[in-house]
Design an enzyme around this catalytic site. Structure first.
Site, PDB file in Angstrom:
ATOM      1  N   GLU A   1      50.723  33.775  57.698  1.00 26.06           N
ATOM      2  CA  GLU A   1      51.360  32.466  57.304  1.00 26.06           C
ATOM      3  C   GLU A   1      52.662  32.400  57.714  1.00 26.06           C
ATOM      4  O   GLU A   1      53.260  31.023  57.969  1.00 26.06           O
ATOM      5  CB  GLU A   1      51.222  32.287  55.674  1.00 26.06           C
ATOM      6  CG  GLU A   1      51.824  33.340  54.931  1.00 26.06           C
ATOM      7  CD  GLU A   1      51.122  33.428  53.765  1.00 26.06           C
ATOM      8  OE1 GLU A   1      50.117  32.747  53.246  1.00 26.06           O
ATOM      9  OE2 GLU A   1      51.813  33.791  52.705  1.00 26.06           O
TER      10      GLU A   1
ATOM     11  N   ALA B   1      50.539  29.527  44.632  1.00 27.81           N
ATOM     12  CA  ALA B   1      49.699  29.793  43.394  1.00 27.81           C
ATOM     13  C   ALA B   1      50.596  30.506  42.382  1.00 27.81           C
ATOM     14  O   ALA B   1      50.635  30.359  40.783  1.00 27.81           O
ATOM     15  CB  ALA B   1      48.748  30.830  43.532  1.00 27.81           C
TER      16      ALA B   1
ATOM     17  N   ASP C   1      45.402  29.386  49.394  1.00 28.21           N
ATOM     18  CA  ASP C   1      46.632  29.306  49.061  1.00 28.21           C
ATOM     19  C   ASP C   1      47.477  30.214  50.081  1.00 28.21           C
ATOM     20  O   ASP C   1      48.579  30.213  50.142  1.00 28.21           O
ATOM     21  CB  ASP C   1      47.043  29.786  47.525  1.00 28.21           C
ATOM     22  CG  ASP C   1      48.425  29.617  47.087  1.00 28.21           C
ATOM     23  OD1 ASP C   1      48.884  28.415  47.526  1.00 28.21           O
ATOM     24  OD2 ASP C   1      48.973  30.572  46.660  1.00 28.21           O
TER      25      ASP C   1
ATOM     26  N   ARG D   1      45.391  37.358  49.239  1.00 20.23           N
ATOM     27  CA  ARG D   1      46.227  37.387  50.631  1.00 20.23           C
ATOM     28  C   ARG D   1      45.297  36.913  51.688  1.00 20.23           C
ATOM     29  O   ARG D   1      44.202  37.096  51.795  1.00 20.23           O
ATOM     30  CB  ARG D   1      46.362  38.762  50.850  1.00 20.23           C
ATOM     31  CG  ARG D   1      47.687  39.279  49.870  1.00 20.23           C
ATOM     32  CD  ARG D   1      49.068  38.951  50.340  1.00 20.23           C
ATOM     33  NE  ARG D   1      50.191  39.239  49.257  1.00 20.23           N
ATOM     34  CZ  ARG D   1      50.570  38.612  48.220  1.00 20.23           C
ATOM     35  NH1 ARG D   1      49.762  37.609  47.699  1.00 20.23           N
ATOM     36  NH2 ARG D   1      51.307  39.243  47.496  1.00 20.23           N
TER      37      ARG D   1
ATOM     38  N   ILE E   1      43.852  38.635  37.566  1.00 15.82           N
ATOM     39  CA  ILE E   1      43.703  37.507  37.835  1.00 15.82           C
ATOM     40  C   ILE E   1      42.220  37.218  37.758  1.00 15.82           C
ATOM     41  O   ILE E   1      41.994  36.061  37.404  1.00 15.82           O
ATOM     42  CB  ILE E   1      44.278  37.107  39.439  1.00 15.82           C
ATOM     43  CG1 ILE E   1      45.734  37.242  39.152  1.00 15.82           C
ATOM     44  CG2 ILE E   1      44.117  35.693  39.585  1.00 15.82           C
ATOM     45  CD1 ILE E   1      46.645  37.185  40.243  1.00 15.82           C
TER      46      ILE E   1
ATOM     47  N   HIS F   1      51.211  28.948  49.817  1.00 13.25           N
ATOM     48  CA  HIS F   1      51.389  30.120  49.235  1.00 13.25           C
ATOM     49  C   HIS F   1      51.946  29.885  47.607  1.00 13.25           C
ATOM     50  O   HIS F   1      53.247  30.319  47.288  1.00 13.25           O
ATOM     51  CB  HIS F   1      52.173  31.468  49.866  1.00 13.25           C
ATOM     52  CG  HIS F   1      51.937  32.784  49.187  1.00 13.25           C
ATOM     53  ND1 HIS F   1      51.867  33.865  50.158  1.00 13.25           N
ATOM     54  CD2 HIS F   1      51.743  33.198  47.899  1.00 13.25           C
ATOM     55  CE1 HIS F   1      51.600  35.083  49.427  1.00 13.25           C
ATOM     56  NE2 HIS F   1      51.933  34.442  47.934  1.00 13.25           N
TER      57      HIS F   1
HETATM   58  P1  NAI Z   1      44.923  43.692  40.241  1.00 15.73           P
HETATM   59  O1  NAI Z   1      45.382  44.835  40.688  1.00 15.73           O
HETATM   60  O2  NAI Z   1      44.812  43.545  38.547  1.00 15.73           O
HETATM   61  O3  NAI Z   1      43.346  43.396  40.527  1.00 15.73           O
HETATM   62  C1  NAI Z   1      42.932  43.697  41.966  1.00 15.73           C
HETATM   63  C2  NAI Z   1      41.510  44.150  41.737  1.00 15.73           C
HETATM   64  O4  NAI Z   1      40.968  44.215  43.171  1.00 15.73           O
HETATM   65  C3  NAI Z   1      41.242  45.534  41.131  1.00 15.73           C
HETATM   66  O5  NAI Z   1      40.442  45.261  40.228  1.00 15.73           O
HETATM   67  C4  NAI Z   1      40.730  46.377  42.174  1.00 15.73           C
HETATM   68  O6  NAI Z   1      40.090  47.331  41.838  1.00 15.73           O
HETATM   69  C5  NAI Z   1      40.032  45.334  42.994  1.00 15.73           C
HETATM   70  N1  NAI Z   1      39.754  45.916  44.426  1.00 15.73           N
HETATM   71  C6  NAI Z   1      40.465  46.631  45.272  1.00 15.73           C
HETATM   72  N2  NAI Z   1      39.622  46.763  46.354  1.00 15.73           N
HETATM   73  C7  NAI Z   1      38.506  45.920  46.464  1.00 15.73           C
HETATM   74  C8  NAI Z   1      37.581  45.389  47.353  1.00 15.73           C
HETATM   75  N3  NAI Z   1      37.550  46.054  48.473  1.00 15.73           N
HETATM   76  N4  NAI Z   1      36.670  44.739  46.967  1.00 15.73           N
HETATM   77  C9  NAI Z   1      36.878  44.203  45.852  1.00 15.73           C
HETATM   78  N5  NAI Z   1      37.759  44.373  44.847  1.00 15.73           N
HETATM   79  C10 NAI Z   1      38.665  45.197  45.250  1.00 15.73           C
HETATM   80  O7  NAI Z   1      45.644  42.596  40.877  1.00 15.73           O
HETATM   81  P2  NAI Z   1      45.594  41.073  40.193  1.00 15.73           P
HETATM   82  O8  NAI Z   1      46.960  40.833  39.474  1.00 15.73           O
HETATM   83  O9  NAI Z   1      44.399  40.628  39.787  1.00 15.73           O
HETATM   84  O10 NAI Z   1      46.415  40.109  41.924  1.00 15.73           O
HETATM   85  C11 NAI Z   1      45.150  40.254  42.821  1.00 15.73           C
HETATM   86  C12 NAI Z   1      46.144  39.613  44.036  1.00 15.73           C
HETATM   87  O11 NAI Z   1      46.466  38.515  44.024  1.00 15.73           O
HETATM   88  C13 NAI Z   1      47.225  40.481  44.175  1.00 15.73           C
HETATM   89  O12 NAI Z   1      47.106  41.953  44.963  1.00 15.73           O
HETATM   90  C14 NAI Z   1      48.049  39.499  45.253  1.00 15.73           C
HETATM   91  O13 NAI Z   1      47.829  39.777  46.654  1.00 15.73           O
HETATM   92  C15 NAI Z   1      47.414  38.329  44.950  1.00 15.73           C
HETATM   93  N6  NAI Z   1      48.284  37.302  44.381  1.00 15.73           N
HETATM   94  C16 NAI Z   1      48.726  36.046  44.998  1.00 15.73           C
HETATM   95  C17 NAI Z   1      49.748  35.302  44.395  1.00 15.73           C
HETATM   96  C18 NAI Z   1      49.789  34.044  45.067  1.00 15.73           C
HETATM   97  O14 NAI Z   1      50.938  33.403  44.929  1.00 15.73           O
HETATM   98  N7  NAI Z   1      49.026  33.463  45.908  1.00 15.73           N
HETATM   99  C19 NAI Z   1      50.637  35.549  43.166  1.00 15.73           C
HETATM  100  C20 NAI Z   1      50.031  36.950  42.553  1.00 15.73           C
HETATM  101  C21 NAI Z   1      49.075  37.847  43.118  1.00 15.73           C
END
Ligand code: NAI
Length: 342
Positions: free
Chosen positions: A263, A304, A258, A234, A154, A302
């Site tokens: 929540e 998105a 979001d 989150r 993302i 929530h």
């Molecule tokens: P992803 O796993 O592709 O990317 C997460 C990134 O965060 C990785 O590059 C990882 O190395 C990095 N990371 C881990 N610990 C970290 C830290 N301490 N500081 C900085 N970066 C760190 O996950 P993606 O697909 O990009 O999703 C991210 C988050 O978005 C998900 O874990 C989920 O919680 C949230 N999400 C929210 C949605 C919503 O409807 N609001 C829908 C889908 C996802």
């Protein structure tokens, strides 16, 4: 290979999805519940659970389901499931790792533009019959610095979009992707530097023990005065009290959220009044309400992930995960995820 008969209990299913799920899962015995899972509505015969993020799967629930063999979450994040309890019983927890990184990134941009162009106040004013732009001056994105915390699927997509707005980009990730930085044209830096120099900070990090309150009372003060904080990842990533202080002191110009910590308690008056909450949760709930009511915030519920195209992909991948499991193959199991290496 034939599919063994399984009982799949789906929770939190909207009426329009019911027929589609049934048509794609005809060999399975499915129970489809419109409400989220709770200790009262557990299907004791289920060997597979399929749930959305608002269905917390606790150790108590896992132990109360004697036949449970698999949990399929219709989400990328899996912090609503007690992974330790699932692992202890060798129950795979299968997620939807990708369903379109554009979906959440587009929502994050909606929050950014909503705040920088004062869209909410503008629309409200016109609907109230006042056609006047005074007091609604916004801010250009061109030339501003966007700090992206977490440059995974993302975060990377948000960077691509921000490039179209001619923004400067800084990234922070404990596992920097140098190739991505080169291709998209952005620089990695430390979290502190990113916070100090970004006009807009957007969080795209999973919620783990070590990312809980990643933005806290100490480092929120390091953010550039007048900056905007966006969170579509989150709620637990931000200490809500720290955010309230930063908004009330005008250190931050706004926040687009979001997700909020705890929540599930918002508007759950029954739980709040029953005394079933910890004191710290009551405080979080109070802070959340202050954040929601603050004039410089936009909070969405929530939502998105919630686009027509994304929901279709989420349901299809979940069905694929379940079908694979039934054939003896485990796909997208997050209980076996290994920490990334540089
Ligand atoms: P992803 O796993 O592709 O990317 C997460 C990134 O965060 C990785 O590059 C990882 O190395 C990095 N990371 C881990 N610990 C970290 C830290 N301490 N500081 C900085 N970066 C760190 O996950 P993606 O697909 O990009 O999703 C991210 C988050 O978005 C998900 O874990 C989920 O919680 C949230 N999400 C929210 C949605 C919503 O409807 N609001 C829908 C889908 C996802």
């Amino acid at each position: 290979m034939t599919i063994k008969k399984h009982t799949v209990a789906f929770y939190g299913i909207w009426p329009e999805m019911k027929d589609y799920i049934r048509s794609k899962m005809s060999e399975f015995h499915c129970t489809i519940h419109p409400e989220s899972i709770n200790t009262e509505n557990l299907n004791k015969n289920a060997d597979i659970l399929a749930i959305f993020v608002e269905s917390p799967v606790t150790k108590k629930m896992i132990n109360a389901l004697p036949k449970l063999k698999m949990i399929a979450t219709m989400s990328t994040g899996f912090d609503h499931i007690d992974l330790k309890a699932a692992k202890a019983k060798k129950i795979p927890v299968c997620n939807v790792p990708f369903y379109g990184e554009n979906t959440v990134a587009e929502h994050a941009f909606a929050l950014i533009l909503g705040l920088t162009r004062k869209l909410f106040q503008s629309v409200k004013r016109v609907k109230e019959g006042v056609y006047d732009f005074h007091g609604l001056r916004g801010m250009d994105l061109k030339g501003k610095t966007l700090g992206v915390v977490g440059t995974g699927h993302i975060g990377a997509h948000l960077i691509k979009m921000a490039k179209g707005f001619e923004m400067n980009i800084l990234g922070y990730d404990p596992y920097p992707n140098k190739e991505l930085a080169k291709t998209l044209g952005f620089k990695y830096t430390t979290l502190d530097k990113l916070l100090a120099t970004s006009d807009i900070v957007s969080l795209h990090v999973p919620l783990f023990k070590n990312t809980y309150h990643l933005i806290n009372k100490k480092n929120i003060k390091k953010m550039k005065p007048g900056a905007i904080l966006i969170n579509t990842a989150r709620g637990g990533l931000i200490d809500p009290e720290a955010l309230v202080m930063a908004l009330q002191s005008k250190h931050l110009a706004g926040a687009g959220l979001d997700v909020l910590e705890d929540e599930n308690l918002i508007q759950n008056e029954e739980l709040l009044m029953s005394g079933g909450c910890k004191e710290c949760q009551l405080k979080t709930n109070l802070m959340n309400n202050i954040i929601i009511d603050h004039p410089d915030t936009i909070v969405t519920p929530h939502n998105a992930f919630n686009s027509i195209e994304a929901i279709q992909r989420i349901v299809d991948t979940t069905i694929e995960n379940i079908r694979a499991f039934a054939k003896g193959e485990i796909k997208n199991d997050v209980t076996t995820l290994k920490p990334k290496k540089n």
